[in-house]
Write an enzyme that holds these catalytic residues in place. Structure first.
Site, PDB file in Angstrom:
ATOM      1  N   ASP A 131       0.825  -1.205   0.000  1.00  0.00           N
ATOM      2  CA  ASP A 131       0.000   0.000   0.000  1.00  0.00           C
ATOM      3  C   ASP A 131       0.862   1.258   0.000  1.00  0.00           C
ATOM      4  OD1 ASP A 131      -3.039   0.958   0.678  1.00  0.00           O
ATOM      5  OD2 ASP A 131      -1.570   2.235   1.679  1.00  0.00           O
ATOM      6  N   VAL A 158      -5.465   2.490  -0.220  1.00  0.00           N
ATOM      7  CA  VAL A 158      -5.431   1.871  -1.545  1.00  0.00           C
ATOM      8  C   VAL A 158      -5.854   0.408  -1.464  1.00  0.00           C
ATOM      9  CG1 VAL A 158      -3.954   1.216  -3.473  1.00  0.00           C
ATOM     10  CG2 VAL A 158      -3.721   3.477  -2.444  1.00  0.00           C
ATOM     11  N   ASP A 159      -5.376  -0.314  -0.466  1.00  0.00           N
ATOM     12  CA  ASP A 159      -5.779  -1.711  -0.303  1.00  0.00           C
ATOM     13  C   ASP A 159      -7.286  -1.831  -0.101  1.00  0.00           C
ATOM     14  OD1 ASP A 159      -3.408  -3.068  -0.649  1.00  0.00           O
ATOM     15  OD2 ASP A 159      -2.873  -3.062   1.467  1.00  0.00           O
ATOM     16  N   ILE A 160      -7.837  -0.951   0.725  1.00  0.00           N
ATOM     17  CA  ILE A 160      -9.264  -1.024   1.023  1.00  0.00           C
ATOM     18  C   ILE A 160     -10.098  -0.707  -0.212  1.00  0.00           C
ATOM     19  CG2 ILE A 160     -11.130   0.040   2.347  1.00  0.00           C
ATOM     20  CD1 ILE A 160      -9.076   0.407   4.629  1.00  0.00           C
TER      21      ILE A 160
END
Length: 216
Positions: A131, A158-160
């Site tokens: 991320d 960003v991951d979420i």
């Protein structure tokens, strides 16, 4: 009930499959037998039972199988699972699932109607999609923080958001499969593309020539 074979790890993949579990899907999470998902050790905080809150926050409504995918027996169990699954989700480095005999072409041969979702950092590049790295390369840090100090967002945004996009994409693929009478579908999602879309203020320069400032 939809059956989801969850080969995701850490955050982006597990977040996508958790959303499907919240909606009622049967999510089978595949973990390493020695230590499980990386996030099982990401504490504190811990529950009274010694489980990491981080792990629980993105893996609710799932059941786990602890399989060593390098083992012939466990790999056979995984192949049996993907044969029955409506959806396969993975976020390993590109090429990992294929080396294990669980890549898209392998699974499609076993299960012609499967929806196969691959989440990577940079498409087919083997550069890890951390991320922090994606926030920097994608430009999100260029609009975050004090004027002279690029700053990572406080959460792994960003991951979420990548996980959210993956969930939307696989739902669309399932709808298409149902509407057209079947057939395999593959959805690939690169986290860097999500980061580029998230940095909305950076899209200004092509229109007026000014460099986007940080916004806090």
């Amino acid at each position: 009930m939809l059956l989801i074979a969850d080969f995701g790890r850490v955050l982006a993949g597990p977040y996508a499959t958790m959303l499907l579990g919240d909606l009622g899907a049967d999510v089978v999470k595949i973990e390493r037998p020695d230590c499980g998902d990386d996030t099982r050790s990401w504490g504190p905080p811990w529950t009274d039972d010694g489980e990491a809150s981080y792990f629980l926050s993105v893996n609710r409504n799932k059941r786990s199988e602890f399989w060593d995918l390098r083992s012939d027996d466990d790999r056979a169990a995984a192949r049996e699972l993907v044969t029955r699954a409506d959806v396969v989700v993975e976020n390993f480095l590109p090429g990992t699932m294929a080396r294990l005999g669980l890549g898209y072409d392998d699974v499609k041969a076993l299960n012609p109607d499967v929806v196969y979702v691959s989440i990577t950092g940079f498409g087919e590049s083997t550069l890890p999609g951390y991320d922090l790295l994606v926030q920097a390369v994608g430009g999100l840090m260029s609009v975050t923080g004090a004027p002279d100090e690029p700053t990572k967002a406080g959460v792994a945004m960003v991951d979420i958001v990548t996980g959210l996009h993956a969930a939307v994409g696989l739902l669309a693929a399932l709808r298409h499969r149902d509407a057209t009478g079947g057939g395999p579908a593959r959805r690939g999602l690169a986290a860097v593309v999500v980061a580029l879309g998230a940095r909305e203020p950076v899209r200004r320069p092509p229109h007026d020539g000014r460099r986007a400032a940080r916004h806090g």
